[in-house]
Design an enzyme around this catalytic site. Sequence first.
Site, PDB file in Angstrom:
ATOM      1  N   GLU A  54       9.642  -7.874  38.583  1.00  0.00           N
ATOM      2  CA  GLU A  54      10.096  -8.528  37.349  1.00  0.00           C
ATOM      3  C   GLU A  54      11.326  -9.384  37.633  1.00  0.00           C
ATOM      4  O   GLU A  54      12.194  -8.987  38.410  1.00  0.00           O
ATOM      5  CB  GLU A  54      10.437  -7.480  36.283  1.00  0.00           C
ATOM      6  CG  GLU A  54      10.916  -8.113  34.980  1.00  0.00           C
ATOM      7  CD  GLU A  54      11.019  -7.111  33.848  1.00  0.00           C
ATOM      8  OE1 GLU A  54       9.991  -6.486  33.510  1.00  0.00           O
ATOM      9  OE2 GLU A  54      12.126  -6.956  33.313  1.00  0.00           O
ATOM     10  N   GLN A  93       8.331   1.272  30.865  1.00  0.00           N
ATOM     11  CA  GLN A  93       9.791   1.212  30.888  1.00  0.00           C
ATOM     12  C   GLN A  93      10.249   1.900  32.174  1.00  0.00           C
ATOM     13  O   GLN A  93       9.530   2.751  32.720  1.00  0.00           O
ATOM     14  CB  GLN A  93      10.306   1.978  29.656  1.00  0.00           C
ATOM     15  CG  GLN A  93      11.801   2.098  29.527  1.00  0.00           C
ATOM     16  CD  GLN A  93      12.466   0.750  29.398  1.00  0.00           C
ATOM     17  OE1 GLN A  93      12.560   0.031  30.398  1.00  0.00           O
ATOM     18  NE2 GLN A  93      12.911   0.403  28.212  1.00  0.00           N
ATOM     19  N   ALA A 133       3.844  -5.049  18.585  1.00  0.00           N
ATOM     20  CA  ALA A 133       3.245  -5.806  19.685  1.00  0.00           C
ATOM     21  C   ALA A 133       1.736  -5.953  19.476  1.00  0.00           C
ATOM     22  O   ALA A 133       1.151  -6.998  19.771  1.00  0.00           O
ATOM     23  CB  ALA A 133       3.526  -5.092  21.001  1.00  0.00           C
ATOM     24  N   HIS A 137       9.002   5.794  23.180  1.00  0.00           N
ATOM     25  CA  HIS A 137       9.865   4.708  22.682  1.00  0.00           C
ATOM     26  C   HIS A 137      10.932   5.334  21.777  1.00  0.00           C
ATOM     27  O   HIS A 137      10.637   6.248  21.006  1.00  0.00           O
ATOM     28  CB  HIS A 137       9.002   3.694  21.896  1.00  0.00           C
ATOM     29  CG  HIS A 137       9.779   2.506  21.433  1.00  0.00           C
ATOM     30  ND1 HIS A 137      10.375   2.451  20.193  1.00  0.00           N
ATOM     31  CD2 HIS A 137      10.079   1.348  22.054  1.00  0.00           C
ATOM     32  CE1 HIS A 137      11.011   1.277  20.076  1.00  0.00           C
ATOM     33  NE2 HIS A 137      10.843   0.593  21.187  1.00  0.00           N
ATOM     34  N   ARG A 144       7.129  -6.441  21.261  1.00  0.00           N
ATOM     35  CA  ARG A 144       7.760  -6.638  19.959  1.00  0.00           C
ATOM     36  C   ARG A 144       9.160  -7.219  20.102  1.00  0.00           C
ATOM     37  O   ARG A 144       9.588  -8.039  19.298  1.00  0.00           O
ATOM     38  CB  ARG A 144       7.856  -5.294  19.213  1.00  0.00           C
ATOM     39  CG  ARG A 144       8.323  -5.474  17.785  1.00  0.00           C
ATOM     40  CD  ARG A 144       8.805  -4.185  17.200  1.00  0.00           C
ATOM     41  NE  ARG A 144       9.994  -3.696  17.910  1.00  0.00           N
ATOM     42  CZ  ARG A 144      10.587  -2.553  17.668  1.00  0.00           C
ATOM     43  NH1 ARG A 144      10.106  -1.741  16.742  1.00  0.00           N
ATOM     44  NH2 ARG A 144      11.669  -2.185  18.340  1.00  0.00           N
ATOM     45  N   GLY A 145       9.896  -6.817  21.128  1.00  0.00           N
ATOM     46  CA  GLY A 145      11.312  -7.198  21.250  1.00  0.00           C
ATOM     47  C   GLY A 145      12.181  -6.146  20.590  1.00  0.00           C
ATOM     48  O   GLY A 145      11.724  -5.411  19.713  1.00  0.00           O
ATOM     49  N   ASP A 146      13.432  -6.065  21.050  1.00  0.00           N
ATOM     50  CA  ASP A 146      14.375  -5.110  20.455  1.00  0.00           C
ATOM     51  C   ASP A 146      15.012  -5.722  19.223  1.00  0.00           C
ATOM     52  O   ASP A 146      15.157  -6.937  19.136  1.00  0.00           O
ATOM     53  CB  ASP A 146      15.464  -4.751  21.483  1.00  0.00           C
ATOM     54  CG  ASP A 146      14.970  -3.700  22.459  1.00  0.00           C
ATOM     55  OD1 ASP A 146      14.217  -2.813  22.025  1.00  0.00           O
ATOM     56  OD2 ASP A 146      15.329  -3.790  23.645  1.00  0.00           O
ATOM     57  N   HIS A 191       6.495 -12.883  29.692  1.00  0.00           N
ATOM     58  CA  HIS A 191       6.749 -12.018  28.541  1.00  0.00           C
ATOM     59  C   HIS A 191       6.854 -12.887  27.289  1.00  0.00           C
ATOM     60  O   HIS A 191       7.330 -14.028  27.343  1.00  0.00           O
ATOM     61  CB  HIS A 191       8.074 -11.263  28.696  1.00  0.00           C
ATOM     62  CG  HIS A 191       8.123 -10.340  29.873  1.00  0.00           C
ATOM     63  ND1 HIS A 191       8.996  -9.275  29.949  1.00  0.00           N
ATOM     64  CD2 HIS A 191       7.407 -10.305  31.027  1.00  0.00           C
ATOM     65  CE1 HIS A 191       8.821  -8.630  31.103  1.00  0.00           C
ATOM     66  NE2 HIS A 191       7.856  -9.256  31.773  1.00  0.00           N
TER      67      HIS A 191
END
Length: 288
Positions: free
Chosen positions: A18, A177, A125, A150, A109-111, A79
């Site tokens: 990544e 993660q 998502a 999560h 989804r994003g934070d 992403h």
Amino acid sequence: MSTIAQLFQEKSCVFSIECFPPKQTTKFADMQQTLRRMKELHPDFVSVTYGAGGSAGGVSSVQVANFLKNDLGILPLAHTICMGSDREKMAVQLDDLRAVGVHNVLALRGDHTPLRPESPDFHHASDLMEFIRKTAPDMEFSGACYPEGHPEAPSLTADVANLLHKQQAGAVHLVTQLFFDNGKFYRFLNMARKAGITLPVSAGIMPIVRRSQIERTVALSSASLPSEFTRMVSRWQDDPASLYKAGIDYAVHQLRDMIEGGADGVHLYAMNDADVAEAVYDGIHDLL
Ligand code: FAD
């Protein structure tokens, strides 16, 4: 060039790295050099984050994905996030990726951050995945998963059950993660398989090589720290060179165990550090 779905059919363990786009456009040349060095590690694909941490501006994910695909010949996984986006903006983003030949996205989804409004169109998502499936059938998409659950999910079981939405929406693959305790990964994988998740899963590993990374990384990821890890940190926290070496060794040990334990893929969170990526690769390449 294979797609990500094909890679998981062709290889016993898919190796990926990544990277994140630099916040300053003047840093793009340095990043290109980093990616040239990472190419020598033969990653099957390289994923490119999108606005992680709520940042905006700088080099775009599309620019980095374009460089990977068209200058280096590496398969990019771009992403993309729901937060701050809607159907129209997402269609434009997908068009931009398509225009440079990128057809693999990691749909997230994003934070929650004050800098980014909630999306009126995509709450999870899986909503974004449904949108991509219906409006951009040429795009293949992957999703995120969390070996320790999560942080917003009421339980690990509930979070694993929610992964079925991603699978049903047509995701081809999941990336975890980061985690420091392989036991948590194996338990999660077992739960996911029992819940009907058949998608290949890449295990995400981040080498911790500097003291400053520890608090930030742990806070962001909510990963728990096994005693072996905390012992390593307390032993070497005032000796940067030894901590660096121990951090690489720890990640190599985790990755070797994952690969030998049959992980579908391993995903290296190398934080744009070619030295770290090379040192880790040295320790695992005989297994790839
Ligand atoms: P979701 O899948 O929407 O899950 C969020 C919560 O909702 C979970 O608790 C889940 O159990 C629940 N849920 C999921 N689907 C449903 C459903 N259909 N109905 C009800 N509940 C549901 N962030 C960035 O901003 N940029 C990045 O580039 C980025 N890259 C990442 C890469 C990886 C591999 C990972 C693991 C995370 C990344 N993140 C990134 C962070 C990510 O955006 C956050 O962790 C975010 O809080 C959750 O994203 P998600 O896609 O898993 O969300």
